[in-house]
Enzyme design. Sequence first.
Site, mmCIF file in Angstrom:
data_model
loop_
_atom_site.group_PDB
_atom_site.id
_atom_site.type_symbol
_atom_site.label_atom_id
_atom_site.label_comp_id
_atom_site.label_asym_id
_atom_site.label_seq_id
_atom_site.Cartn_x
_atom_site.Cartn_y
_atom_site.Cartn_z
ATOM 1 N N HIS A 39 -12.011 -5.723 7.782
ATOM 2 C CA HIS A 39 -12.783 -5.570 6.542
ATOM 3 C C HIS A 39 -14.024 -4.732 6.825
ATOM 4 O O HIS A 39 -15.048 -4.877 6.176
ATOM 5 C CB HIS A 39 -13.176 -6.935 5.968
ATOM 6 C CG HIS A 39 -12.010 -7.817 5.643
ATOM 7 N ND1 HIS A 39 -11.407 -8.612 6.576
ATOM 8 C CD2 HIS A 39 -11.309 -7.990 4.483
ATOM 9 C CE1 HIS A 39 -10.388 -9.264 6.009
ATOM 10 N NE2 HIS A 39 -10.307 -8.897 4.739
ATOM 11 N N GLU A 57 0.821 -1.221 0.000
ATOM 12 C CA GLU A 57 0.000 0.000 0.000
ATOM 13 C C GLU A 57 0.851 1.265 0.000
ATOM 14 O O GLU A 57 0.508 2.254 -0.645
ATOM 15 C CB GLU A 57 -0.965 0.006 1.193
ATOM 16 C CG GLU A 57 -2.152 -0.936 1.037
ATOM 17 C CD GLU A 57 -1.797 -2.387 1.252
ATOM 18 O OE1 GLU A 57 -0.698 -2.660 1.797
ATOM 19 O OE2 GLU A 57 -2.601 -3.262 0.867
#
Lengths: 444, 369
Positions: free
Chosen positions: B173, B103
Amino acid sequence: MNQSIKVLSNLVKSSNTSRSLINAGSRRSVLFKTLNTNNTVRNFSTKQSKIDKDDEKTFDYTDKLVVQKLETYIPCYTIMNQDGIVSKPEQDPNFSQEVVTKMYKTMVLLNTMDSILYDVQRQGRISFYMTSFGEEAIHIGSASALDMGDTIFAQYRETGVFLWRGFTVDDIVNQCCTNDLDDGKGRQMPMHFGSKKINLQTISSPLTTQLPQAVGSSYAQKLAGEKNCTIVYFGEGAASEGDFHAAMNFAATLSTPTIFFCRNNKWAISTPSKEQYKGDGIAGRGPNGYGIRTIRVDGNDIWAVHNVTKLARKIAVEEQVPVLIEAMTYRVGHHSTSDDSSRYRTVEEINYWKETKNPINRLKNYMVRKNWWTEDQEKAIVAESRQLVRESLMKAEKRKKPALSEIFNDVYSELTPNLIEQQKELEEHLKLYPDEYPIDQYAK
Amino acid sequence: MLSRNSSNFIGSLIARSFHSSSATRSAPSAPINYPSLKIENAGELQKMNLFQAINNAMDIALKTDPKSVIFGEDVGFGGVFRCTVDLRDKYGANRVFNTPLCEQGIAGFGIGLAAQGATAIAEIQFADYIFPAFDQIVNEAAKYRYRSGNQFNCGSLTFRSPYGAVGHGGHYHSQSPESYFGQTPGLKVVIPSTPIEAKGLLLASIREPNPVIFFEPKLMYRSAVEEVPVGDYEIPLGKARIVREGKDITIVGWGAQMRVLLQACQMAEEKLGISCELIDLRTIQPWDVDCVVNSVKKTGRLVVSHEAPKTGGWAAEIASTIQERCFLHLEAPIQRICGYDTPFPLIFEKFYLPDHLKNFEAIKKTIAY
């Protein structure tokens, strides 16, 4: 209204049946169906069947149980010794007397400017400074191998690169004095240069952040079909950051024209490189680690640095792949004006590098051998450089700081409502306490 | 980041509990009609869910701007939420491509692209995994223009990332990290709540001359469906939407929380005769202060609700600002109905979330104060 009723029915329909609808499209339910109906098992991929056997081409299998260890080190390319003798004359870039003199003068100017601005910081006239002592050959050797269309991302110890590309002593001093002529509008600490005119993306303090950015920049150049590359400078300490890994891997897999230029000067503030890594320096990570073509070079040999950078640029631009350069050098000065390096290293160590590997003397000896340089010229150029820096400093110190409105500009492309409001708040506040703030030192 | 389970994850998305039987017991009898935003001169319409609307927006972005590229983890084959489906085939692997799984690399790479003049549309697979890129986003992207004295900028950079509760996302999530970014000058933060708005806001974000973080409510990817204009249109950033007008109390939210709040408003109306004004903030930073101020000056009461934890959440920013500006108009303390100050818990999700009943109770208490 009709439309919203239709949407309503859609939403209701999808919500009531959402679970089954969604599962119908999922891999799991397809698997379930397949098993239940006892159909022939099929691959869920729509791709045509092909087994990737690439690994058999790239390495051998063995029945010998061997643990690999570091045995071979990448050699360091060097062609000019401390006496200014070029071992392989055919590899001397053979610049004209004029160009070599300009290179040398730029190194001396950098060195002189560093000495003066270091002292100026000590007198409290600028807030911070970082010298480049010992790394002058890296700067001029690499900068002279680049094209002005090549974008630079730097760390903070590359001032000579900027001087070579046309950044002036005035530009440097104005930024360090954070006055109204600073292109950065006085917002960053000294040494955080940035300049559209020399294609230098503005420097920031967080280490290594510029590496993946340089990869993105070079990808954009590739996409635009430019015949240019992006070069990114960093120290060996910075190479321990996660962003180094990110950048090297992205550049390799996305095949970008990036030159990674590592200045390995053996010290990251007080941390010696032996506490920074255990492998073959930074270069050792290139070929086997990331599949990046790599060269290690003597960073105190200006011709070696020039040749290496020129070759790297050719590979990057022509083949559109990254290249890693590790230039071995030594940080002769303190890390910064906030550091006293005598607390963690010896004077003997510093002097060894100053005397036996000095990059400026090496080029001077080269010039003396060619009868291009005399002690009189040396004295003159040092005096001239001192004069230039002093005059620049006198001018810069007299100037106002940037206007106070620059606190709020450029946060976004436009002033947002809260910024307009906060700017007004400050203006009103200053009306209440006009004598408590140094308002008259700032431009209107 | 080992456990994203991406492919199966899509398949097992479960619509939020307000459709479940227990919720229906106290829910209003009429089904929930989330009002569509009207786009003037919209032209041809097509039924799209949220991920299709996002895909359609990026299709237009790639078509209209040859300098634009899309990249991230697994975007090449269409994305784990199908948002980039077909785009690589249409525009080529040079413009729609996978990156290594990193990322901070994605963020830094995007900044460099934008600084060199390309339009960078970066995907972070889940908002929960944006934190490795926090340094690049907060120290670099956000400050790029300011620190260079406007010589350079990375304004053509947009981060897209699925955020929010999804029924069973657990710690990593489900998160809603908008307030971490809302506190960073230089960034714009946008969260759409319907397909029509997702498309218009995403196109505006991509073309916005400032870096934008665009959080997509993954719960709505498939469950929200509207007739979306197929043409090119933008919805301006920094403007809230009054979803439903009312006179007794103002309710503010964003993203997936909007349907929960609409349900609470309908309950309040049906059961207690309370007229709620419901506002979708849409842009978290810079947020539409005037819209909320005008509404609270009219109603005198405010409830702000978000999935993220209460302490340090964006509701605190809204509440304090409204208290500063509407002090003489406020008839009751401002209520914040948020996630609890815990990590997002798996099996307790239904209890954790600020659902319609918690909001209904807050409305009731605020009116009765």
